[in-house]
Scaffold this motif. Structure first.
Motif, short mmCIF file in Angstrom:
data_model
loop_
_atom_site.label_atom_id
_atom_site.label_comp_id
_atom_site.label_asym_id
_atom_site.label_seq_id
_atom_site.Cartn_x
_atom_site.Cartn_y
_atom_site.Cartn_z
N ASP A 133 0.87 -1.17 0.00
CA ASP A 133 0.00 0.00 0.00
C ASP A 133 0.91 1.22 0.00
O ASP A 133 1.91 1.26 0.71
CB ASP A 133 -0.88 -0.02 1.26
CG ASP A 133 -1.87 1.13 1.26
OD1 ASP A 133 -1.46 2.26 1.58
OD2 ASP A 133 -3.06 0.91 0.97
N ASN A 134 0.56 2.22 -0.83
CA ASN A 134 1.44 3.40 -0.94
C ASN A 134 1.60 4.14 0.37
O ASN A 134 2.60 4.82 0.59
CB ASN A 134 0.90 4.36 -2.02
CG ASN A 134 1.00 3.75 -3.40
OD1 ASN A 134 1.81 2.84 -3.61
ND2 ASN A 134 0.18 4.22 -4.33
N PHE A 135 0.59 4.04 1.25
CA PHE A 135 0.64 4.79 2.51
C PHE A 135 1.11 3.91 3.67
O PHE A 135 1.84 4.35 4.55
CB PHE A 135 -0.74 5.38 2.83
CG PHE A 135 -1.24 6.28 1.74
CD1 PHE A 135 -0.70 7.55 1.57
CD2 PHE A 135 -2.22 5.86 0.85
CE1 PHE A 135 -1.13 8.38 0.55
CE2 PHE A 135 -2.66 6.68 -0.17
CZ PHE A 135 -2.11 7.95 -0.32
N SER A 168 -5.30 -8.34 8.44
CA SER A 168 -4.10 -7.80 7.79
C SER A 168 -3.39 -6.89 8.80
O SER A 168 -4.05 -6.14 9.53
CB SER A 168 -4.49 -6.98 6.57
OG SER A 168 -5.10 -7.81 5.62
N ILE A 169 -2.06 -6.95 8.81
CA ILE A 169 -1.26 -6.15 9.74
C ILE A 169 -0.27 -5.30 8.94
O ILE A 169 0.35 -5.80 8.01
CB ILE A 169 -0.49 -7.05 10.73
CG1 ILE A 169 -1.45 -7.62 11.79
CG2 ILE A 169 0.65 -6.31 11.41
CD1 ILE A 169 -0.76 -8.45 12.86
N ALA A 170 -0.12 -4.03 9.30
CA ALA A 170 0.91 -3.17 8.70
C ALA A 170 1.88 -2.78 9.81
O ALA A 170 1.52 -2.76 10.98
CB ALA A 170 0.26 -1.93 8.10
#
Length: 606
Positions: free
Chosen positions: A213-215, A274-276
């Protein structure tokens, strides 16, 4: 709220994505007045164009207090790298089969993986409103398939639903042709067990999908096997061999609600999330609390069987149509792909200008090339070659595929003959009704490269061919390649109708008047087996003499325009496909005719 995690298995075109659309609508995931695209799960442009699922996707629906996580699995064996990992996240599978076509080879591939993991299937016979339905025979085929895949007695005692995904109904009665999908929701809740989860244990999760993801950067998706994870909690990633890959924080946790990822404050065991927050953790790694030092067991992945060389475009037209042309850009893109797609392996060459990309099949690598082309890349692509191995006795082995062909009876002789030339061995042949025959072969993957287009011509476009990796078997010896030579341009310039007219008599043209050409570019197919250098830019000499009759207008047959897959399958070992955002050209790997002669002499001497 109770939880259910399921995967949907189906062959290409059996209606899986359409059925998921209806599950969304009838569970209230979409508002009544909400405008939603058809086949909402196939969000990637290539998926919409080709009508196939390429990337596995997670989604969810709520039904009467039960949160149902649904994973849409790819139907093609080429994307099997996705399938194996996904099935480890779910507790049940819906096997969707067409009421006329029945269980197909790719269905067998995914179903075999699901049964081996001990998952209990729900069988849904879809498209029951087809005029050529043969519901009972299809159910018998499914039962025989399960038996051949060593299903347990519990797995063989499967519930059956009869549905029409397009019309939005399912029933336990094969004669009903109306209703809703309520029986399907009820069967999922009653038949699929709740996730076996230890909410009080330490937090552990196995990464099965990776997105960017771009962010947010890397987004790691998987099933929480034990414990609870909260936003900003300290976590670390362990590789499958137990080494700590990196340490960080769970900066964002997201759960699936319909088609969207929704941020949540915490997630418990049993949910797919989902984890960022991590920068190097990848698929098959374990994400856990820092106190956990033993990784979770990851599913082994079938090895690549086919490779192609991706190189920098060095033709005279390089850099005119694409924006990403350097080896560094190509390298970064390929390694990024290999990071998230574990079925692809990338090796850099010594000159650093080309890369060996190995994958599961022509379709998978073709999709990667098409995606890069749309992103602005220019590439030179070599002919696909299979990856050989050696057995315990030092003998060379090669990959074999099971090929199942459905064809009109009148074409079956031609197909058997062509497959024999390609070293395919017939293992089964039976009538499949409606004047069609189903023939099964065991054939080396090497012989199948480039056969699909010829197969469609031989069967007048009515044949259906399905391929599935079978095994590594003994090397079958040389296989006859392309019988025709090619017409090669001997200079740079624009194609002229006056010159192309006489060339048409020599074979089939790939270019039209006005098209830019260069020395070494292939402009057509020679009817004879030799390559022929020609001048497609020769124009009529102008004189001040008047001719007695008017010049005849030159009428050319429309050129044969190849798709990316057709071009890759067509080329020989000494040829390449030049891929740019606007064009697909075929060329000799060595553009200079003298260099080609030298290389040819060396080959003969060797």
């Amino acid at each position: 709220m109770s939880l259910r995690n399921i995967a949907i298995i189906a062959h290409v075109d059996h209606g899986k994505t359409t059925l998921v659309d209806q599950l969304f609508r009838q569970s209230g995931t979409f508002r009544d007045n909400q405008r939603v695209e058809e086949r909402a799960m196939d969000s990637n442009d290539l998926e919409k164009e080709r009508g196939i699922t390429i990337l596995a996707k997670c989604t969810s629906v709520e039904w009467k207090g039960t949160h149902i996580n649904i994973v849409d699995t790819p139907g093609h064996a080429d994307f099997g790298g996705e399938v194996e990992r996904i099935l480890s996240m779910v507790d049940g599978v819906i096997l969707l089969v067409d009421s006329s076509e029945g269980a197909m080879p790719q269905t067998k591939f995914v179903t075999g993986k699901a049964l081996a993991l001990g998952l209990r299937p729900i069988v849904v016979v879809n498209k029951v409103d087809r005029p050529d339905e043969r519901i009972q025979e299809v159910l018998d085929e499914v039962f025989d398939l399960f038996v051949s895949l060593d299903a347990t007695d519990e797995q063989l005692d499967f519930p059956v639903l009869y549905a029409s995904g397009r019309n939005g109904y399912a029933s336990t009665d094969p004669s009903l042709r109306e209703g809703t999908l309520t029986p399907m929701f009820e069967t999922i809740v009653s038949h699929v067990p709740e996730p076996k989860a230890d909410e009080d244990g330490e937090f552990k999760m196995l990464v099965t999908l990776l997105d960017r993801d771009n962010f947010l950067g890397r987004i790691l998706t998987g099933l929480v096997l034990s414990g609870t994870v909260k936003v900003n909690q300290q976590i670390h990633a362990l590789s499958p061999d137990g080494k700590v890959v990196e340490t960080g924080r769970a900066s964002k946790i997201m759960s699936f609600r319909g088609l969207e990822r929704v941020p949540v404050d915490e997630a418990k065991a049993g949910d797919i999330i989902s984890i960022a927050g991590l920068t190097t953790a990848t698929v098959a790694d374990t994400i856990a609390e820092p106190s956990v030092l033993v990784p979770l067991k990851a599913q082994p992945i079938d090895p690549p069987t086919l490779s192609m060389r991706f190189s920098v475009n060095d033709s005279p037209m390089a850099g005119r149509e694409g924006t990403k042309v350097t080896s560094r850009m190509i390298r970064d893109r390929l390694f990024r792909e290999a990071e998230s797609n574990v079925a692809i392996r990338v090796t850099e060459s010594e000159d650093r200008d080309s890369f060996e990309v190995a994958g599961r099949g022509e379709l998978q690598l073709g999709v990667l090339i098409e995606t890069m082309r749309r992103e602005g890349f220019e590439l030179g692509i070599s002919r696909p070659r299979v990856l050989y191995r050696e057995d315990d006795n030092g003998n060379r082995t090669e990959p074999y595929e099971q090929v199942v062909i459905d064809v009109d009876d009148e074409h079956s002789g031609t197909v058997v003959e062509k497959m024999a030339i390609r070293k395919g061995e017939m293992t089964d042949m039976r009538p499949s009704g409606g004047g069609k025959t189903r023939i099964t072969f065991s054939a080396p993957s090497r012989g199948l490269i480039g056969y699909h287009g010829e197969f469609l011509s031989d069967t007048r476009g009515t044949g259906i061919m399905n391929r599935l990796f079978e095994k590594y078997g003994p090397y079958r010896g040389p296989i006859e390649g392309r019988k025709c030579g090619v017409l090669i341009s001997n200079g740079n310039g624009e194609a002229v109708a006056y010159a192309l007219g006489p060339l048409e008599e020599r074979g089939i043209l790939f270019v039209s008047p006005g098209e830019a050409l260069y020395e070494g570019m292939i402009i057509g197919e020679n009817a004879k087996p030799d390559d022929l250098e020609v001048n497609p830019m020769k124009s009529k000499q102008l004189t001040n003499f008047r001719s007695t009759g008017k010049d005849d207008a030159i009428r050319l047959t429309p050129p044969k325009v190849m798709t990316l897959e057709q071009a890759i399958a067509y080329i020989d070992d000494d040829e390449m496909v030049e891929v740019t955002p606007k064009n697909i050209r075929i060329r000799k790997a060595l553009l200079d005719p003298h260099e080609r002669k030298k290389a040819s002499r060396k080959k003969e001497a060797a």
